[in-house]
Design a protein around this motif. Sequence first.
Motif, mmCIF file in Angstrom:
data_model
loop_
_atom_site.group_PDB
_atom_site.id
_atom_site.type_symbol
_atom_site.label_atom_id
_atom_site.label_comp_id
_atom_site.label_asym_id
_atom_site.label_seq_id
_atom_site.Cartn_x
_atom_site.Cartn_y
_atom_site.Cartn_z
ATOM 1 N N ALA A 115 -8.472 2.708 -2.241
ATOM 2 C CA ALA A 115 -8.421 2.057 -0.936
ATOM 3 C C ALA A 115 -7.093 2.338 -0.240
ATOM 4 O O ALA A 115 -7.052 2.530 0.980
ATOM 5 N N ALA A 116 -6.005 2.379 -1.003
ATOM 6 C CA ALA A 116 -4.698 2.703 -0.420
ATOM 7 C C ALA A 116 -4.705 4.128 0.132
ATOM 8 O O ALA A 116 -4.185 4.379 1.224
ATOM 9 N N ALA B 62 1.986 10.284 -4.459
ATOM 10 C CA ALA B 62 2.642 11.466 -3.877
ATOM 11 C C ALA B 62 3.800 11.945 -4.747
ATOM 12 O O ALA B 62 4.096 13.143 -4.794
ATOM 13 N N GLY B 63 4.415 11.014 -5.460
ATOM 14 C CA GLY B 63 5.531 11.346 -6.337
ATOM 15 C C GLY B 63 5.110 11.940 -7.673
ATOM 16 O O GLY B 63 5.960 12.291 -8.481
ATOM 17 N N ALA C 115 0.838 -1.202 0.000
ATOM 18 C CA ALA C 115 0.000 0.000 0.000
ATOM 19 C C ALA C 115 0.874 1.254 0.000
ATOM 20 O O ALA C 115 0.528 2.255 -0.637
ATOM 21 N N ALA C 116 2.001 1.204 0.675
ATOM 22 C CA ALA C 116 2.903 2.360 0.740
ATOM 23 C C ALA C 116 3.448 2.726 -0.636
ATOM 24 O O ALA C 116 3.657 3.910 -0.931
ATOM 25 N N ILE C 117 3.670 1.739 -1.485
ATOM 26 C CA ILE C 117 4.154 2.003 -2.846
ATOM 27 C C ILE C 117 3.087 2.745 -3.645
ATOM 28 O O ILE C 117 3.383 3.668 -4.404
ATOM 29 N N VAL C 118 1.835 2.342 -3.459
ATOM 30 C CA VAL C 118 0.731 2.993 -4.175
ATOM 31 C C VAL C 118 0.648 4.458 -3.744
ATOM 32 O O VAL C 118 0.636 5.364 -4.582
#
Length: 75
Positions: A56-57, A35-36, A27-30
């Motif tokens: 959902a992420a 954000a990037g 989820a952090a990658i999504v």
Amino acid sequence: MEIAPHITVDSNLHHGTPIMTGTRVPAAIVVGSLAGGMSKEEVMQAYDLTQIQVEAALSYAAMLISHTEALPLGV
């Protein structure tokens, strides 16, 4: 074990970090990809996710922030 809609934790995948259910995508990658500067569509294509999974992420990240106590950094 599903900890939030479309977010799963499995100690055998990514050391138990939250992943998108049915995938190996953290989820952090999504959230980090968004954000990037990546668009939802780019994230969906890059990680083979649905719009519901991407959203959902974001919802999971918002929930975590809402339950986090903010402390000054000592500036």
